[in-house]
Design a protein around this motif. Structure first.
Motif, PDB file in Angstrom:
ATOM      1  N   PHE A  64      69.637  56.286  75.247  1.00 48.58           N
ATOM      2  CA  PHE A  64      68.857  57.054  74.280  1.00 48.58           C
ATOM      3  C   PHE A  64      67.670  56.239  73.772  1.00 48.58           C
ATOM      4  CE2 PHE A  64      72.575  55.001  72.490  1.00 48.58           C
ATOM      5  CZ  PHE A  64      72.032  54.181  71.503  1.00 48.58           C
ATOM      6  N   VAL A  65      66.691  56.975  73.272  1.00 47.68           N
ATOM      7  CA  VAL A  65      65.615  56.380  72.480  1.00 47.68           C
ATOM      8  C   VAL A  65      66.122  56.313  71.044  1.00 47.68           C
ATOM      9  CG1 VAL A  65      63.273  56.690  71.593  1.00 47.68           C
ATOM     10  CG2 VAL A  65      63.800  57.259  73.984  1.00 47.68           C
ATOM     11  N   LEU A 226      52.981  60.984  61.827  1.00 48.68           N
ATOM     12  CA  LEU A 226      54.084  60.219  62.407  1.00 48.68           C
ATOM     13  C   LEU A 226      54.544  60.848  63.712  1.00 48.68           C
ATOM     14  CD1 LEU A 226      56.132  57.940  62.289  1.00 48.68           C
ATOM     15  CD2 LEU A 226      57.567  59.386  60.816  1.00 48.68           C
ATOM     16  N   LEU A 227      54.608  62.161  63.758  1.00 50.84           N
ATOM     17  CA  LEU A 227      54.999  62.836  64.988  1.00 50.84           C
ATOM     18  C   LEU A 227      54.029  62.522  66.113  1.00 50.84           C
ATOM     19  CD1 LEU A 227      56.857  64.875  66.450  1.00 50.84           C
ATOM     20  CD2 LEU A 227      55.322  66.688  65.635  1.00 50.84           C
ATOM     21  N   GLN A 228      52.738  62.525  65.824  1.00 53.42           N
ATOM     22  CA  GLN A 228      51.744  62.212  66.855  1.00 53.42           C
ATOM     23  C   GLN A 228      51.889  60.774  67.337  1.00 53.42           C
ATOM     24  OE1 GLN A 228      49.439  64.533  68.233  1.00 53.42           O
ATOM     25  NE2 GLN A 228      49.514  62.868  69.733  1.00 53.42           N
ATOM     26  N   ILE A 229      52.155  59.866  66.414  1.00 54.46           N
ATOM     27  CA  ILE A 229      52.357  58.456  66.779  1.00 54.46           C
ATOM     28  C   ILE A 229      53.556  58.318  67.713  1.00 54.46           C
ATOM     29  CG2 ILE A 229      53.060  56.204  65.855  1.00 54.46           C
ATOM     30  CD1 ILE A 229      51.379  56.940  63.333  1.00 54.46           C
ATOM     31  N   LEU A 234      56.048  57.480  72.977  1.00 52.44           N
ATOM     32  CA  LEU A 234      57.085  57.848  73.939  1.00 52.44           C
ATOM     33  C   LEU A 234      56.483  58.213  75.288  1.00 52.44           C
ATOM     34  CD1 LEU A 234      59.460  59.920  71.655  1.00 52.44           C
ATOM     35  CD2 LEU A 234      59.986  57.766  72.784  1.00 52.44           C
ATOM     36  N   THR A 235      55.363  58.876  75.273  1.00 53.39           N
ATOM     37  CA  THR A 235      54.726  59.272  76.523  1.00 53.39           C
ATOM     38  C   THR A 235      54.262  58.061  77.314  1.00 53.39           C
ATOM     39  OG1 THR A 235      53.990  61.361  75.561  1.00 53.39           O
ATOM     40  CG2 THR A 235      52.853  60.603  77.540  1.00 53.39           C
ATOM     41  N   VAL A 236      53.628  57.139  76.644  1.00 53.70           N
ATOM     42  CA  VAL A 236      53.050  55.986  77.337  1.00 53.70           C
ATOM     43  C   VAL A 236      54.077  54.895  77.605  1.00 53.70           C
ATOM     44  CG1 VAL A 236      51.370  54.122  77.134  1.00 53.70           C
ATOM     45  CG2 VAL A 236      50.760  56.437  76.409  1.00 53.70           C
ATOM     46  N   SER A 237      54.901  54.588  76.606  1.00 58.66           N
ATOM     47  CA  SER A 237      55.724  53.393  76.666  1.00 58.66           C
ATOM     48  C   SER A 237      57.136  53.623  77.181  1.00 58.66           C
ATOM     49  CB  SER A 237      55.830  52.761  75.271  1.00 58.66           C
ATOM     50  OG  SER A 237      54.560  52.406  74.800  1.00 58.66           O
TER      51      SER A 237
END
Length: 243
Positions: A64-65, A226-229, A234-237
């Protein structure tokens, strides 16, 4: 990692802060569901950070994340010590690895003695206000939401969580090798920017984002930002590297 066969997204395990619950994420819930399958850790049944971490792991997905807010960030760090192989990526929000000092411990003991003797009526107005940006300290809607979570948790959870001592975890951070995001807020009166920077310096794969015009309660004060961050991170890393 555990993936949803239809959406190809990971499991997200979210940990709240002191006297909070999953309602902390209500303003972000719809957006978070687009990032992964949501799971919420229960930090109300144990009186040590390590026991909280063990309980969360018992009920967690295989991999999990992990996203921990405030006290949940301490529990997240304990999870990284107990089962690092299960964590795809780590988010530490408005938290620290700092040990409680003697003054804080003494203050907690006084609160515990009082709490055991009188009915629990929630957190004090001062405690609630100090968790928000000074300009929001009188925001009745936010204050009421915070108090509702505290009252939902109740006296026994208050006593258990207040009893949970926070040890110095900075040295252990060097062992974290998964992608890690640290979020701090400019006007956080409970977790300092200096503490966030110290965590970033200790974690090899950490990046840090600072949110402006925000107190400690980032998921309530700045949910969209915060959601955008989290989405960008999550998308990149995480997802692309782990899928």
């Amino acid at each position: 990692m555990t993936m949803d066969a239809h959406t190809n997204l990971p499991d997200l395990l979210l940990l709240p802060g002191f006297m909070l619950d999953q309602a902390l994420w209500d303003d972000m819930r719809d957006g978070l569901q687009h990032l992964g399958r949501l799971h919420f850790g229960d930090l109300g049944q144990d009186d040590t950070i390590s026991a909280m971490a063990a309980r969360v792991l018992q009920h967690a997905p295989e991999r999990f994340v992990l996203i921990g807010f405030s006290m949940g960030g301490y529990v997240a760090q304990a999870i990284m010590q107990q089962a690092p192989e299960r964590v795809i990526a780590l988010g530490l929000l408005n938290t620290s690895a700092r040990q409680q000092d003697a003054r804080e411990i003494a203050g907690n003991r006084m609160q515990l003695e009082l709490a055991r003797q009188v009915p629990f009526k929630g957190l004090t107005s001062r405690a609630l206000a100090s968790s928000l940006h000074p300009d929001r300290a009188n925001d009745r809607a936010l204050l009421d939401r915070l108090q509702a979570m505290a009252l939902h948790n109740g006296k026994e959870v208050f006593i258990r969580q207040l009893s949970a001592l926070r040890s110095d975890g900075y040295a252990e951070l060097q062992k974290i090798h998964c992608p890690t995001l640290i979020v701090a807020s400019r006007n956080d009166q409970l977790s300092s920017i200096a503490e966030a920077l110290q965590m970033q310096a200790q974690i090899p794969a950490a990046q840090m984002v600072l949110i402006e015009d925000c107190g400690h309660m980032t998921p309530l004060e700045k949910p969209d930002e915060l959601l955008q961050i989290l989405s960008d991170w999550l998308t990149v890393s995480s997802i692309r590297k782990s899928a």
